[in-house]
Design an enzyme around this catalytic site. Structure first.
Site, PDB file in Angstrom:
ATOM      1  N   ALA A  71       0.802  -1.228   0.000  1.00 13.05           N
ATOM      2  CA  ALA A  71       0.000   0.000   0.000  1.00 13.05           C
ATOM      3  C   ALA A  71       0.838   1.282   0.000  1.00 13.05           C
ATOM      4  O   ALA A  71       0.734   2.095  -0.928  1.00 13.05           O
ATOM      5  CB  ALA A  71      -0.962  -0.016   1.182  1.00 13.05           C
ATOM      6  N   ALA A  72       1.662   1.470   1.025  1.00  8.16           N
ATOM      7  CA  ALA A  72       2.374   2.746   1.142  1.00  8.16           C
ATOM      8  C   ALA A  72       3.356   2.925  -0.010  1.00  8.16           C
ATOM      9  O   ALA A  72       3.385   3.978  -0.656  1.00  8.16           O
ATOM     10  CB  ALA A  72       3.100   2.823   2.483  1.00  8.16           C
ATOM     11  N   ARG A  86       2.509  10.079 -11.305  1.00  8.22           N
ATOM     12  CA  ARG A  86       1.504  11.005 -11.825  1.00  8.22           C
ATOM     13  C   ARG A  86       2.096  12.412 -11.996  1.00  8.22           C
ATOM     14  O   ARG A  86       1.728  13.147 -12.904  1.00  8.22           O
ATOM     15  CB  ARG A  86       0.306  11.095 -10.851  1.00  8.22           C
ATOM     16  CG  ARG A  86      -0.909  10.314 -11.309  1.00  8.22           C
ATOM     17  CD  ARG A  86      -2.037  10.340 -10.269  1.00  8.22           C
ATOM     18  NE  ARG A  86      -2.382   8.970  -9.930  1.00  8.22           N
ATOM     19  CZ  ARG A  86      -2.375   8.447  -8.718  1.00  8.22           C
ATOM     20  NH1 ARG A  86      -2.056   9.204  -7.660  1.00  8.22           N
ATOM     21  NH2 ARG A  86      -2.673   7.184  -8.530  1.00  8.22           N
ATOM     22  N   CYS A 113      -6.055  -6.543   4.750  1.00  7.31           N
ATOM     23  CA  CYS A 113      -7.270  -6.507   5.579  1.00  7.31           C
ATOM     24  C   CYS A 113      -8.355  -7.415   5.016  1.00  7.31           C
ATOM     25  O   CYS A 113      -9.318  -7.743   5.703  1.00  7.31           O
ATOM     26  CB  CYS A 113      -7.844  -5.109   5.632  1.00  7.31           C
ATOM     27  SG  CYS A 113      -6.640  -3.802   5.526  1.00  7.31           S
ATOM     28  N   ASP A 154       3.076   0.635   7.559  1.00  5.92           N
ATOM     29  CA  ASP A 154       3.163  -0.077   8.842  1.00  5.92           C
ATOM     30  C   ASP A 154       4.538  -0.011   9.489  1.00  5.92           C
ATOM     31  O   ASP A 154       4.709  -0.500  10.609  1.00  5.92           O
ATOM     32  CB  ASP A 154       2.787  -1.549   8.640  1.00  5.92           C
ATOM     33  CG  ASP A 154       1.309  -1.732   8.323  1.00  5.92           C
ATOM     34  OD1 ASP A 154       0.584  -0.721   8.263  1.00  5.92           O
ATOM     35  OD2 ASP A 154       0.886  -2.893   8.141  1.00  5.92           O
TER      36      ASP A 154
END
Lengths: 462, 462
Positions: free
Chosen positions: A16-17, A27, A50, A292
């Protein structure tokens, strides 16, 4: 006319991070301006950890549904993604990382101008006998989920023990129950969900018992028992043993900062990397960290905490990518919001528990109310318990916990925004929340709690 | 030792605001300190007018379920409640009210020390031919609801026309559909739900059409047609006529301030009584007013508005009762939150529509995003459209509108609290909202909208 060669951004960690940071940087900067190399030691990128309990429980049938973006999709956006490649060293002085191709074992050094550390967290594995026995599973990543599913498919017995009653533990208890297992949840604390105050945890305990889950509290697991075949056969905790055909560990995670510490980067009291508000590692102009593996500012207590949650990791990545890409963004901190579900039970919390408030030297009042999710007369209305904590004298909201059924959990967002805005419970009583009989009683449960908290603050003022 | 005689509080109107005020005052003052007399011209007290559509639709089977507190229950708390007794005059100078017993026709004067005006609102009945024909119904109070149910029971035809497409209109359309009626909704505006911007109203239009409701827009009802029996037979609107066996009016309400105006009390631009923040009628030390007969401060635009909603009325009553009872409370104002439901469609709004923002001279940006109620892979996830408006330059949140399915409407509370706290969309992007796959995508739809709004604000800054 000379063309300048592009800068190089290295990202360590493809979830994710890390990949949010890479994507956002891409971008903002073209490959001619910024070369992006990302290293991921596993086989998956950008997946929802999750979601693993729901995949194991059968609500999600396909592992690939949990993958938001595959390596190929990242590569199509001109990110040089190196899978199954583990970064084994960071040379801060020399601005380079040493990576190991896990298939070939070859190490190489790669130079960077900017570095993003998104190494995540690793599950705690208590150092007890039998912890590595076949049939004992963590559920940290997709590989773990697949291994657990393989074990379930190859096991005849239907007794599962889940160790740890945090949100992963309770979600896994539900998943295993859905798969037809007899589930025992072994819990070190006084009550399950120690992120709640014990009186609210007791409601979770009661509800889980009602679902047919055996909840064992105040029990420290001392040994994983194995049978003649070497496979897990039970769990010893306290004076008792619990037979088990499969054991799932959900005893928390710790920030994965081995590399960062070795490189001399700063870690905080809970072991996570320490960053500034732009998610830049303190004292290091060109190194960012998120997800995390970092500590975040708790806006209510003013302290650094380690809160491993996918939603924070995504926000960190977005902020890092913006800053690395030459734009500007900050991550101001968290208020400690978390929601979870066990069957139809919804559990939510934000802000400080009583013990957190006490630890911060705060004096406070606490109230608890019973209300309903919809107008009392509306079909499907369900009971809900809301606990609210407010500072003595000032009446500032400190925390909210909710246990209920459908419609309970996301109500905590009201309190999350109110905490962010430093609202008093008095101001909260007049909040203009959505009301219609299918959605709320005429006084929303959060407002009922706020009214009672106002009265308690007043009494405490004397 | 002499005992002082108690003061007298008179309350005009026995529904949400009036009886909440009376009850709260009673909690604070004993009958020896404060005598409370309440006048109600109807036969019910403290009922949920918002629940009427669900009673008519059959979701609520018993009318009494809509009654939060009966006259007897109020009387048991030592409130001298006089039912079917209408106040016909207020003598401000003489501190007394003239009431009429509707059963006997007798008038009496009663003196007060303190007065609470909670006369509510009355439904608009367009002055068109046939409006009083049998079979044409408003749904303002329980008596109206009963009359409509009686008509439905006694009518063979199954064609219903609902006039007005505000929240009462759309809820009644659902109710009648559930009862097996073919429903036509006639709507003066460009789209149903004119409390939304037209582009969001169009989503409601489309969804209602999909449910089998005929939605007629841009149509002004000019006549209620009647048959040979004098009963309603149809509705003429624009160039068309729509056959109807029953007609339900949901064309809005107007503050009921006939008495107050006759007594010289101040009314504002939308016809409601004007109060200060303690809900005291401006310029009158001992008169309070609340509920559907007052105007409230819109905190986003800074203007007074008439927003008849049960949830506001209850809050007003609470504030009035506290102040009348010698305590202290204020009603700071509203942000314009409203939620409603048509079958499984959820509709929510808070803050300013584009036209409101324009009318206030604000320059703004608007974004619209599509997201889902849960993680994309989680069972039961449903699409949701979120529209967000933010002030140009400052990025201050101005309004949010949501149209979706389960889990959509109450998300507007996030924006309601953010508006109350004057948050910018930039700050909103970092809000620590509850995330778990059954409850939200990893970026909550409101955060997705906020991110897009930040980008739009930036572009508009140039």
């Amino acid at each position: 006319m000379t063309s300048t060669s592009p800068e190089t951004l290295i990202v360590i960690g493809g979830d994710a991070a890390g990949m949010s940071a890479a994507s956002q940087a891409r971008r903002l900067k073209s490959p001619a301006e910024l070369k992006i190399i990302a290293f991921e030691r596993g086989r998956f990128t950008s997946y929802s950890a999750c979601g693993i309990p729901y995949w194991v429980g059968g609500d999600v049938s396909d592992r690939d549904d949990l993958i938001a973006r595959t390596p190929e999709e990242h590569r199509a956006r001109e990110i040089d993604l190196r899978m199954q490649t583990e970064v084994v060293g960071i040379d801060v002085e020399g601005r380079r990382v040493r990576s190991r191709n896990l298939k070939t074992g070859n190490d190489v050094w790669t130079s960077y101008d900017k570095l993003v550390i998104a190494t995540g967290a690793r599950p705690v594995r208590p150092p007890i006998p039998g912890i590595d026995a076949p049939g004992v599973h963590g559920v940290q990543n997709l590989g773990d989920g697949q291994a657990l599913l393989d074990t379930l498919a190859g096991t005849e017995g239907r007794r599962a023990v889940v160790v740890g009653a945090g949100y992963i533990g309770v979600e896994m208890a539900e998943s295993l129950m859905k798969r037809g297992y007899e589930v025992t949840l072994i819990n070190r604390g006084e009550q399950p969900m120690s992120t709640l105050d014990p009186d609210m945890g007791a409601l979770v305990h009661e509800a889980m018992t009602g679902m047919g889950i055996t909840v064992v509290s105040d029990a420290e697991v001392t040994e994983i028992l194995t049978g003649a075949d070497g496979r897990v056969s039970g769990v010893a905790a306290g004076a008792a043993t619990y037979p088990a055909d499969v054991v799932v560990l959900g005893v928390g995670v710790t920030p994965e900062t081995t590399l960062a510490k070795a490189a001399g980067l700063p870690v905080g009291p809970s072991g996570g990397l320490v960053t500034d508000l732009s998610m830049r590692v303190r004292g290091h102009e060109d190194i960012w960290a998120g997800g995390d593996c970092v500590e975040v500012l708790d806006l209510v207590s003013g302290r650094l905490r380690h809160i491993p949650l996918g939603t924070h990791a995504n926000k960190h990545g977005q902020v890092i990518g913006s800053n690395v890409g030459g734009d500007y963004a900050t991550f101001p901190g968290v208020v400690g919001t978390a929601v979870s579900k066990v069957c139809d039970l919804e559990i939510a919390r934000t802000g400080l528990r009583e013990k957190d408030a006490r630890a911060e030297g705060l004096q406070f009042v606490t109230v608890r109310i019973e209300s309903t999710s919809r107008a009392g007369y509306y079909p499907g209305t369900s009971p809900m318990t809301v606990k609210m904590t407010a500072e003595r004298r000032t009446g500032r909201l400190l925390g909210v916990q909710i246990v209920g059924r459908e419609g309970a959990a996301k109500r905590v967002d009201i309190a999350a925004v109110a905490l962010t805005a430093n609202m008093t419970v008095d101001r909260m009583t007049a909040l203009d929340l959505g009301y219609a009989p299918p959605f709320s009683p005429v006084w929303d449960p959060v407002l009922v709690a706020a009214r009672k908290a106002v009265a308690a603050v007043r009494r405490a003022r004397g």
